[in-house]
Design an enzyme around this catalytic site. Sequence first.
Site, PDB file in Angstrom:
ATOM      1  N   ALA A  19      24.252  -1.778  51.357  1.00  0.00           N
ATOM      2  CA  ALA A  19      23.136  -2.653  51.717  1.00  0.00           C
ATOM      3  C   ALA A  19      23.231  -4.012  51.015  1.00  0.00           C
ATOM      4  O   ALA A  19      24.096  -4.236  50.169  1.00  0.00           O
ATOM      5  CB  ALA A  19      21.831  -1.962  51.375  1.00  0.00           C
ATOM      6  N   HIS A  20      22.292  -4.881  51.356  1.00  0.00           N
ATOM      7  CA  HIS A  20      22.324  -6.258  50.858  1.00  0.00           C
ATOM      8  C   HIS A  20      22.216  -6.318  49.334  1.00  0.00           C
ATOM      9  O   HIS A  20      21.516  -5.553  48.708  1.00  0.00           O
ATOM     10  CB  HIS A  20      21.255  -7.121  51.505  1.00  0.00           C
ATOM     11  N   ASN A  21      22.961  -7.256  48.776  1.00  0.00           N
ATOM     12  CA  ASN A  21      22.921  -7.590  47.346  1.00  0.00           C
ATOM     13  C   ASN A  21      23.613  -6.568  46.442  1.00  0.00           C
ATOM     14  O   ASN A  21      23.604  -6.734  45.219  1.00  0.00           O
ATOM     15  CB  ASN A  21      21.470  -7.799  46.855  1.00  0.00           C
TER      16      ASN A  21
END
Lengths: 340, 340, 340
Positions: free
Chosen positions: A237-239
């Site tokens: 997922a993001h980050n």
Amino acid sequence: MTVTVRQLATWVEGEVVGDGERVISNARPLNEARSGDITFVEDEKYMSAWHDSHAAAAVVNSSVPVNGRPLIRVRDPLMAFAKIVQHLHGITHPHAASIHPTACIHPTVIIGAEATVGPHATIGEGTIVGARATIHAGVSIGMECRIGDDVALFPHVVLYDQTTLGDRVRIHANSVIGADGFGYRHHSGRNIKVPQLGSVEIADDVEIGACTTIDRGTFGATRIGLGTKIDNLVMIAHNCQIGKHNLLVSQVGIAGSTTTGDYVIMAGQVGVADHVHVGDRVQLGARAGIHKDVPADSRMLGAPATPDREQMRIIVSLEKLPELRKDIRKIKHHLGMEDE
Amino acid sequence: MTVTVRQLATWVEGEVVGDGERVISNARPLNEARSGDITFVEDEKYMSAWHDSHAAAAVVNSSVPVNGRPLIRVRDPLMAFAKIVQHLHGITHPHAASIHPTACIHPTVIIGAEATVGPHATIGEGTIVGARATIHAGVSIGMECRIGDDVALFPHVVLYDQTTLGDRVRIHANSVIGADGFGYRHHSGRNIKVPQLGSVEIADDVEIGACTTIDRGTFGATRIGLGTKIDNLVMIAHNCQIGKHNLLVSQVGIAGSTTTGDYVIMAGQVGVADHVHVGDRVQLGARAGIHKDVPADSRMLGAPATPDREQMRIIVSLEKLPELRKDIRKIKHHLGMEDE
Amino acid sequence: MTVTVRQLATWVEGEVVGDGERVISNARPLNEARSGDITFVEDEKYMSAWHDSHAAAAVVNSSVPVNGRPLIRVRDPLMAFAKIVQHLHGITHPHAASIHPTACIHPTVIIGAEATVGPHATIGEGTIVGARATIHAGVSIGMECRIGDDVALFPHVVLYDQTTLGDRVRIHANSVIGADGFGYRHHSGRNIKVPQLGSVEIADDVEIGACTTIDRGTFGATRIGLGTKIDNLVMIAHNCQIGKHNLLVSQVGIAGSTTTGDYVIMAGQVGVADHVHVGDRVQLGARAGIHKDVPADSRMLGAPATPDREQMRIIVSLEKLPELRKDIRKIKHHLGMEDE
């Protein structure tokens, strides 16, 4: 094409035991080997299969005893056998190094020497592709991407804008790098999108399987560290900041902003919550569920995960649970405590 | 491009605390911010990172105290910061509004004003595409689809025949909408296919991640309700009726004919059995396993799932289970009941 | 197009009960049927929905009693209804049997009679495509593949080099067959790739869903047996040998070198470890976790999986666990054993 056992031994720098002049016509794994074939025996577990096999010879390690057929002794039979297969089959990847006329490449794109771009690939404005890169059919690369040297992108890989890939990165078919992270704000009964303005940065020597997704960061970059290998159908997922030399087996899911150290191994279907840190050299068993930080060098099992020894004790006790329940009933009866 | 803190505050309708004339050169998240940057501090959890940061200024909410550097106070720092990033980076999505010459579009297709169709996209007979839609490279749209206004389909999205998308629907790369449901009848030792003759209908303002699959109904439609957001690698099976404003996190799987109410949230890797109903505002924790109806407003955890408080108690007891087993052994010994 | 109940009954070889001359204008499932429609009632569970429905007639099995409206009695209402829908809607799959001019087909490729190749498909050197095969838009087929007769490959399916598909195989959009297996050797702090030199062989009558991945064998073939059906987002790792007539529901993951017998059923999100054998007719409940061989005819549940009856007892006891813990505390108190 035929070859002798001795010739193959030279090829893999192994030691011949028995008849080195035996002629070999093909190389097949133990369960498929026919007479005239060379095969390999990875360890003693496969001894009875080797005895039953019609194979003419085998690549083995030091643990496999002589049984009349010629052997090639090496440290790593699997890797040596792979070398023999490639040799016998004459596997080569001819580098046509051409740009297919149906590819749509923005005029600002810079493509390195000897790179190949397959049919119906598209490359967006301002992207740079390294030397000897292989962009297969239908790959879609967005704007302002940086693709290193010797990269291989298999058919239909999608790189969103501003994706960065190091050298020798390989991404298998239909994986998606840089799609928007799953970020919304609840406001007046609706989910309002948080703009996903970051990017994805993948270091050198990373390999990614098929149908895997790695989302772009919200503002900064989602990062995959040097030499990390990711299997099929994995979600990052993001980050997230994934460390170096991790192994992430298929169907693993890692939620937003989670970080991992180096040499982390996650077995199949593991789930890791958002905003946690998984320390160096941690090993997570198949389908472990992680919802808090994991200290370096831990081995975790179960969901919610515990150290593996604890989980093994829990699992053993769990199987006895119906029996324990009966025991308690008996004890209460014995003590006249049924009504408590 | 440089700008003052006061100018940015005006832009996001925030209140300046401290030196509004401070010049800002870039906007980066807290872990990446350099001197001269503006950053954002979402809540008190990040106070020490903010103190250590070299950032020149920050967008904050009311909980963050003054510490000498200029602040912009807003209700929602994340959303305000996103606005600033877009402003500073000059992010715009120029609407080229063109049909790429390599796209294969059936002559009966109707395409709305200012729509864009990218290279190698294909659109089948009788399909209607709304105004300002963006169909990226390699998207494949079947026959008789209805695509609303302002829809964005990222590269290689596949819509099977008769798929309907509302306005402002966004579908990320490599997702597949409308493939056949998994329906077979066992007959004389073989699995005979049940024809999948229905369709998929997706309401306005739905966003769908990458590599997600939503199967067509057997006879009727599989439906996704208004404003629902679906992450990557999610599976929604045939005949499901998903309500409004749901959030379905990555790797969730929902089996056939299941229905959900409005404002349902499913965390990552949740599994829901077929033919069940998940009520309004239900929240399912990561990897919950649901095999029967869930009443509205429940929060469920575990597999098989129970209300979250119950599950927390079970989890705590489970960790003590090996100890409880010992206790029972001791009690039986104490009571001379070993042989029972 | 209108038709009488009697005409439809003839079409599906059913028996008319009631007014055979009733005119039918459309066919819709029970939850969507309007007046003038024919619908179907699969079993008694749906009796109240049938009573409430405005449908004019229904296809039913022997268990549904007469209620005034005309019925068509058949053995399998679902399959008969599917036949009626296809008849009324005039669903036909016109076989254009053409090669689209934008397809990129190597001159050595042999394509069978009446096969269709869609726009932007690519077919590599030495591949053979069977008669009446349908290769949809953007499909990417590698070198030296063998594709049987009447195969359907939906948009963007990727077949890596040397993939073999039997007759009547159907593979849904964005699935990837033959990507490299996930095989590495740890050596001096790096993960060295084990070359993946095998292939994938898929037998006749196999259907595979969307976004599913089946990896090539290391040296030999990964195999999928006759008539096996695989849902969306399933992972089958390198060297697996899947038996005949298996049903693998969505998000199942099977690790490397695992084998299954015939008629195995795995429900959604099941995980199976590497190098195990799952016997004939085994049924694995949703999300079962299998880490050792499973004997034929077992039904397994849970993770780690146990026979289903055992697991049911464990699950029931687990819900009582916090209570059992209290009981033990009380007993210890009763016996003055608190300090032990």
